[in-house]
Design a protein around this motif. Structure first.
Motif, PDB file in Angstrom:
ATOM      1  N   GLU A  42       0.833  -1.213   0.000  1.00  0.00           N
ATOM      2  CA  GLU A  42       0.000   0.000   0.000  1.00  0.00           C
ATOM      3  C   GLU A  42       0.861   1.253   0.000  1.00  0.00           C
ATOM      4  N   LEU A  43       1.965   1.179   0.728  1.00  0.00           N
ATOM      5  CA  LEU A  43       2.863   2.332   0.862  1.00  0.00           C
ATOM      6  C   LEU A  43       3.610   2.641  -0.430  1.00  0.00           C
ATOM      7  N   HIS A  44       3.969   1.587  -1.173  1.00  0.00           N
ATOM      8  CA  HIS A  44       4.847   1.776  -2.340  1.00  0.00           C
ATOM      9  C   HIS A  44       4.172   1.688  -3.690  1.00  0.00           C
ATOM     10  N   TYR A  45       2.886   1.274  -3.715  1.00  0.00           N
ATOM     11  CA  TYR A  45       2.229   1.041  -4.999  1.00  0.00           C
ATOM     12  C   TYR A  45       2.206   2.296  -5.876  1.00  0.00           C
ATOM     13  N   MET A  46       2.719   2.158  -7.103  1.00  0.00           N
ATOM     14  CA  MET A  46       2.790   3.242  -8.095  1.00  0.00           C
ATOM     15  C   MET A  46       3.624   4.436  -7.615  1.00  0.00           C
ATOM     16  N   LYS A  47       4.600   4.130  -6.764  1.00  0.00           N
ATOM     17  CA  LYS A  47       5.566   5.144  -6.352  1.00  0.00           C
ATOM     18  C   LYS A  47       6.930   4.736  -6.924  1.00  0.00           C
ATOM     19  N   CYS A  48       7.721   5.727  -7.280  1.00  0.00           N
ATOM     20  CA  CYS A  48       9.039   5.467  -7.848  1.00  0.00           C
ATOM     21  C   CYS A  48       9.930   4.729  -6.835  1.00  0.00           C
ATOM     22  N   PRO A  49      10.596   3.616  -7.273  1.00  0.00           N
ATOM     23  CA  PRO A  49      11.465   2.872  -6.352  1.00  0.00           C
ATOM     24  C   PRO A  49      12.736   3.642  -5.972  1.00  0.00           C
ATOM     25  N   LYS A  50      13.060   4.687  -6.721  1.00  0.00           N
ATOM     26  CA  LYS A  50      14.277   5.452  -6.438  1.00  0.00           C
ATOM     27  C   LYS A  50      14.006   6.688  -5.597  1.00  0.00           C
ATOM     28  N   CYS A  51      12.985   7.482  -5.964  1.00  0.00           N
ATOM     29  CA  CYS A  51      12.789   8.763  -5.267  1.00  0.00           C
ATOM     30  C   CYS A  51      11.464   8.847  -4.520  1.00  0.00           C
ATOM     31  N   GLY A  52      10.566   7.859  -4.713  1.00  0.00           N
ATOM     32  CA  GLY A  52       9.333   7.815  -3.935  1.00  0.00           C
ATOM     33  C   GLY A  52       8.186   8.665  -4.453  1.00  0.00           C
ATOM     34  N   MET A  53       8.403   9.369  -5.578  1.00  0.00           N
ATOM     35  CA  MET A  53       7.333  10.209  -6.121  1.00  0.00           C
ATOM     36  C   MET A  53       6.379   9.365  -6.976  1.00  0.00           C
ATOM     37  N   GLU A  54       5.261   9.985  -7.397  1.00  0.00           N
ATOM     38  CA  GLU A  54       4.238   9.265  -8.167  1.00  0.00           C
ATOM     39  C   GLU A  54       4.730   8.838  -9.552  1.00  0.00           C
ATOM     40  N   LEU A  55       4.335   7.617  -9.947  1.00  0.00           N
ATOM     41  CA  LEU A  55       4.613   7.141 -11.303  1.00  0.00           C
ATOM     42  C   LEU A  55       3.405   7.472 -12.190  1.00  0.00           C
ATOM     43  N   ILE A  56       3.686   7.817 -13.447  1.00  0.00           N
ATOM     44  CA  ILE A  56       2.615   8.064 -14.414  1.00  0.00           C
ATOM     45  C   ILE A  56       2.633   6.905 -15.405  1.00  0.00           C
ATOM     46  N   GLU A  57       1.462   6.247 -15.539  1.00  0.00           N
ATOM     47  CA  GLU A  57       1.391   5.073 -16.401  1.00  0.00           C
ATOM     48  C   GLU A  57       0.913   5.441 -17.798  1.00  0.00           C
ATOM     49  N   ILE A  58       1.666   4.985 -18.796  1.00  0.00           N
ATOM     50  CA  ILE A  58       1.303   5.216 -20.195  1.00  0.00           C
ATOM     51  C   ILE A  58       1.153   3.861 -20.879  1.00  0.00           C
ATOM     52  N   ASP A  59       0.026   3.680 -21.578  1.00  0.00           N
ATOM     53  CA  ASP A  59      -0.215   2.433 -22.295  1.00  0.00           C
ATOM     54  C   ASP A  59       0.196   2.617 -23.746  1.00  0.00           C
ATOM     55  N   LYS A  61       0.809   0.317 -27.114  1.00  0.00           N
ATOM     56  CA  LYS A  61       0.715  -0.991 -27.763  1.00  0.00           C
ATOM     57  C   LYS A  61       0.641  -2.131 -26.742  1.00  0.00           C
ATOM     58  N   GLY A  62      -0.172  -1.923 -25.711  1.00  0.00           N
ATOM     59  CA  GLY A  62      -0.400  -2.955 -24.708  1.00  0.00           C
ATOM     60  C   GLY A  62       0.675  -3.052 -23.638  1.00  0.00           C
ATOM     61  N   ILE A  63       1.703  -2.198 -23.755  1.00  0.00           N
ATOM     62  CA  ILE A  63       2.746  -2.207 -22.737  1.00  0.00           C
ATOM     63  C   ILE A  63       2.555  -0.998 -21.830  1.00  0.00           C
ATOM     64  N   LYS A  64       2.437  -1.279 -20.548  1.00  0.00           N
ATOM     65  CA  LYS A  64       2.215  -0.200 -19.596  1.00  0.00           C
ATOM     66  C   LYS A  64       3.560   0.264 -19.040  1.00  0.00           C
ATOM     67  N   VAL A  65       3.980   1.410 -19.540  1.00  0.00           N
ATOM     68  CA  VAL A  65       5.255   1.976 -19.114  1.00  0.00           C
ATOM     69  C   VAL A  65       4.967   2.969 -18.000  1.00  0.00           C
ATOM     70  N   ASP A  66       5.603   2.777 -16.845  1.00  0.00           N
ATOM     71  CA  ASP A  66       5.431   3.701 -15.735  1.00  0.00           C
ATOM     72  C   ASP A  66       6.650   4.610 -15.674  1.00  0.00           C
ATOM     73  N   LYS A  67       6.398   5.923 -15.765  1.00  0.00           N
ATOM     74  CA  LYS A  67       7.509   6.872 -15.734  1.00  0.00           C
ATOM     75  C   LYS A  67       7.368   7.771 -14.526  1.00  0.00           C
ATOM     76  N   CYS A  68       8.479   7.990 -13.845  1.00  0.00           N
ATOM     77  CA  CYS A  68       8.453   8.813 -12.635  1.00  0.00           C
ATOM     78  C   CYS A  68       8.212  10.282 -12.986  1.00  0.00           C
ATOM     79  N   SER A  69       7.352  10.925 -12.209  1.00  0.00           N
ATOM     80  CA  SER A  69       7.022  12.328 -12.433  1.00  0.00           C
ATOM     81  C   SER A  69       8.126  13.248 -11.926  1.00  0.00           C
TER      82      SER A  69
END
Ligand SMILES: [Zn+2]
Length: 101
Positions: A42-59, A61-69
């Motif tokens: 719950e604490l880490h879901y969709m948070k950047c593993p390096k800096c802890g900020m929110e990840l933005i998910e982009i779909d 061609k069926g690949i969900k790329v999460d990029k740190c904001s």
């Protein structure tokens, strides 16, 4: 693909090192209580593993790329790196262009 013996050696040692550390981590995971695992997720879901900020998910061609904001790091789910490696060069360029400023 032909590779020099030293390159094959690097792969070998990288894999051995990964497996060694994975075993250590798995041992720690076994000792974690279910409620602690849930709390950590719950604490880490969709948070950047390096800096802890929110990840933005982009779909793309069926690949969900999460990029740190914040730090611009990119996160891939299991199997997605393999899927991207099979992309044609033009599709790869299109994917990168999504993130261009
Ligand atoms: Zn980040």
């Amino acid at each position: 693909m032909v590779s020099k013996p030293s390159e094959r050696e690097e792969e070998y040692f990288a894999r051995i090192e990964f497996e060694r550390r994975k075993k250590l981590e798995e041992e720690k995971h076994r000792k974690l209580k279910e409620e602690d695992k849930k709390r950590l997720k719950e604490l880490h879901y969709m948070k950047c593993p390096k800096c802890g900020m929110e990840l933005i998910e982009i779909d793309y061609k069926g690949i969900k790329v999460d990029k740190c904001s914040e730090c611009e790091g990119v996160w891939l789910d299991p199997g997605e790196l393999e899927a991207i490696s099979r992309f044609e060069k033009t599709n790869l360029d299109k994917l990168f262009s999504v993130f261009k400023k």
